[in-house]
Design an enzyme around this catalytic site. Structure first.
Site, PDB file in Angstrom:
ATOM      1  N   ASP A 140       0.806  -1.215   0.000  1.00 59.57           N
ATOM      2  CA  ASP A 140       0.000   0.000   0.000  1.00 59.57           C
ATOM      3  C   ASP A 140       0.840   1.266   0.000  1.00 59.57           C
ATOM      4  OD1 ASP A 140      -2.665  -0.269  -0.384  1.00 59.57           O
ATOM      5  OD2 ASP A 140      -3.262   0.410   1.600  1.00 59.57           O
ATOM      6  N   ASP A 447     -12.308  -6.485   9.715  1.00 58.04           N
ATOM      7  CA  ASP A 447     -12.503  -7.893  10.036  1.00 58.04           C
ATOM      8  C   ASP A 447     -13.764  -8.107  10.867  1.00 58.04           C
ATOM      9  OD1 ASP A 447     -11.419  -6.489  12.145  1.00 58.04           O
ATOM     10  OD2 ASP A 447      -9.819  -7.904  12.577  1.00 58.04           O
TER      11      ASP A 447
END
Length: 739
Positions: A140, A447
């Site tokens: 990233d 998550d």
């Protein structure tokens, strides 16, 4: 007809269930007596009320909040189950499904390249058919460092993967293998093996030196000037040519990022990998790994497939979750880095009522669970409105798409071109990526929120914790990184709790009540703990400082209510510590760090969510610092707190300790010197004096760091002085308001 044996089995521990439910009933009865005692105060005749109403009400509210938190926790203990697998019963390799491995990295400064590349290499060394294994590393930061290091890792993996296969090594990660004192040589101990092992170790040392040179050269030159929020898409297949030895594919992906577009943190990176991998491998199952979470045992993929490939497993199984375990946990784990309560207690309870949440890393998930299932009669235009304008990506959803990436050069080129489009920062505009499909964006804890939505739709999950650790990560080794990490972990679930997606109201579509309560416990836990702990750490102490009793006299039968609740809580937590194979000092460390987190990172995490809800602050994601400091590691291994952290964390911690010291010492002096009837004072104020003493003795490490220690890792004098000011202000203003 040949009988088909199950690939896995599930055990319900009836003894544990009986103990948990019996304790829950008895403890609940004690709490009801406490509530009756507190409420009866308000129904007394005004002339009989000698205690101010406000402090009584505040401590009652704190007790109710903590009792509600305890009630939610019982859902995770209602029906714990334990699972075993039989990977030797799996079908032949040709019939196993393909697996994509997603590894996310975000900052080469905070995430050492040697650790990241060990994760990549260990994933390639999994005991799985190499032609059915595809490893993707998401960078990233768009850093040239990570790309160059990935190529170096591939060059080493070409030797390491065949070496591990040939000798049946039980460890997939080279760093763990070469640094371990355990005998992991499979059935080989001869001179040939020793010679090859020595050569492999030399190659690994060359790899480490090469990686460090790349990193050092990058950050000491102008090349290091790199904008992590403004860079184009880069996708490179590292192993384009077929080798003599069969190897898994390794693909480097750096999505496009621009300052004008929201990149949605880790969830955004994972969704890009979902789309890019569809064009290259399109495997049915995906393993998600943090960049520092090595594959320790190479058999984890086969163990997970014992659930996904079992004909007795319902088609609604979404993912198999393994625990997060860490290789650098000290014997005296002062920061509770192993997170015992989650991976050794709660997740078993989750598994018994529908399955655990997605835990950030170490889970094998079905691609269909994230993207949905579609047939060829599906309206293509409708799918484009959902998934974006790429025709080639839509084909991967509705057809049995089998990329021929290596063998077909023209197809490979076109697939890469399509993948670059799918990784652009504007591709998700006017689609449902992150809101209905893929990993969801609403919370930085992608998550937790994604798992909640999967279970709400009717998907199931299982928790598998084999005796041998399947994955090994690197935990924080200092207080600063630990508190920052937990602040981030706090803000994600609390964001969900304080929204229209609150599990208590949103999660009941296809989830059982107990599973809803499990999700609610995780969502509300930081908020409930910080509110109740601040109440218990200040209100009784202010009243003790001013001679106001909030608890019954020792001779009062009602005193037994509080004694039973305290002893019940301590004995139950001790039982869980012992039955999970830990020592008593783990219980002490968990109580201490629970109090520390409640008044620091839980508080700031909740405060951050509130500011975000009010539009006064944007959500942020700070990667945990994985760079190790030898001095900090030494202190951690010695069981000594490293207090070199921001005053914003130290001030509330030290302030609470100073208030408790002032209240306790003042009460002792008053009982021994000032009060004529000292025995009666002791009897009247014993409950509050014991509470202050318990807080002080549990957090003696803070007192030691503030007063006794003289090393560099002690609590700075400036933080202590600020805390003195805060504590004096609280004692003064609190005494005026409450008394």
């Amino acid at each position: 007809m040949e009988k088909s044996f199950p690939l896995h089995e599930c055990h319900v521990n009836k003894v544990t269930i009986i103990i948990n439910r019996t304790h829950a009933i008895l403890h609940s009865i004690a709490i009801l007596f406490l509530i009756h005692y507190r409420l009866s105060f308000f129904f007394q005749h005004p002339q009989n009320i000698t205690i101010p109403t406000l402090p009584w009400l505040l401590i009652f509210v704190s007790e109710l909040i903590l009792s509600f938190a305890w009630f939610l926790q019982q859902a995770c203990r209602w029906r714990p189950v334990y699972r075993n697998v039989f990977p030797e019963r799996l079908p032949v390799d040709d019939k196993l499904p393909a697996i994509d491995v997603f590894i996310c990295t975000a900052d080469p400064k905070k995430e050492p390249s040697v650790e990241v590349m060990n994760t990549v290499i260990s994933a390639m060394a999994l005991d799985y058919p190499p032609e059915k294994l595809h490893v993707y590393i998401s960078d990233d930061a768009g850093s040239d460092v990570t790309l160059r290091c990935t190529k170096e890792a591939w060059n080493f993996a070409k030797y390491w993967v065949p070496f591990r296969r040939k000798y049946g090594l039980l460890t997939a990660c080279p760093d763990v293998y070469f640094s371990s004192s355990e005998d992991d040589n499979g059935d080989y101990k001869g001179s040939e093996f020793k010679a090859e092992r020595k050569k492999m170790e030399e190659k690994y040392e060359v790899l480490k030196q090469g990686l460090r040179k790349i990193v050092e050269g990058h950050f000491t030159t102008n090349v290091a000037i790199n904008n992590t929020r403004d860079h184009p898409t880069i996708i490179e297949v590292i192993n384009k040519e077929e080798d003599e030895v069969k190897m898994p594919q390794l693909i480097y992906v750096s999505r496009e990022k621009r300052p004008s577009h929201n990149h949605n943190f880790k969830a955004g990176a994972l969704n890009v990998l979902l789309r890019v991998s569809a064009m290259i491998s399109n495997s049915s199952y995906i393993l998600i790994l943090d960049c520092d979470m090595y594959c320790n045992d190479p058999t984890s993929a086969r163990k997970a497939m014992c659930f996904h490939c079992d004909s007795q497993t319902p088609s609604s199984l979404a993912f198999v979750q393994f625990p997060q375990t860490f290789r650098n946990i000290s014997q005296d784990d002062i920061y509770d880095n192993q997170i015992r309560f989650a991976f050794k207690v709660h997740w078993y309870g989750f598994d018994g009522v529908g399955g655990p949440i997605i835990s950030g890393s170490n889970f094998y998930i079905k691609r269909e669970a994230l993207l949905g299932s579609f047939n060829k009669q599906q309206d293509y235009m409708a799918l484009k409105r959902l998934f974006g304008p790429s025709n080639d990506f839509i084909k991967t959803l509705v057809e049995d798409y089998k990329p021929r990436f290596i063998k077909d050069g023209e197809s490979s080129r076109m697939s890469l071109e399509n993948a670059n489009i799918l990784a652009s920062c504007s591709y998700e505009n006017q689609t449902v990526w992150g809101s209905k499909v893929g990993f969801l964006y609403f919370s930085v804890a992608e998550d937790y929120f994604t798992g909640l939505n999967l279970h709400r739709k009717g998907w199931k999950s299982v928790y598998l914790n084999p005796e041998r650790q399947q994955f090994l990560g690197t935990s924080t080794t200092n207080l600063n990184d630990s508190l920052i990490q937990w602040t981030r972990w706090t803000s994600g679930p609390v964001t969900v709790a304080l929204s229209r997606f609150c599990p208590l109201t949103y999660g009941s579509l296809k989830m059982s009540l107990v599973q809803v309560l499990c999700y609610s416990e995780l969502a509300f836990m930081p908020l409930l703990n910080c509110l109740s702990l601040w109440g218990f750490a200040i209100i009784p102490q202010l009243c003790l400082f001013n001679g106001i009793p909030l608890y019954p006299k020792v001779s009062d039968p009602n005193f037994n209510i509080f004694s039973v609740i305290l002893v019940s809580s301590i004995l139950k937590s001790l039982y869980e510590v012992v039955t999970t194979g830990e020592q008593l000092k783990v219980w002490r460390n968990e109580w201490r760090i629970w109090m520390m987190r409640s008044v620091t990172c839980y508080t700031y995490g909740c405060f951050d969510v509130i500011l975000n809800k009010l539009g006064m602050k944007e959500a942020t994601f700070l990667p945990t610092n994985k760079v190790t400091d030898d001095e900090q590691v030494k202190l951690y291994e010695m069981g000594v707190f490293d207090f070199r952290t921001a005053t914003v964390f130290l001030a509330p911690l030290v302030t609470v300790i100073l208030i408790n010291i002032a209240a306790f010492v003042g009460a002792v002096v008053k009982a021994l010197v000032v009060d004529d009837d000292g025995d009666q004072y002791w009897e009247k104020m014993f409950g509050q004096m014991f509470l202050s003493f318990f807080i002080l003795i549990s957090n003696f490490a803070v007192i030691e760091g503030m007063i006794i220690r003289r090393d560099k890792a002690k609590i700075p004098l400036s933080s202590t002085l600020w805390s003195v000011v805060f504590s004096m202000f609280i004692l003064l203003i609190g005494s005026v308001i409450l008394c």
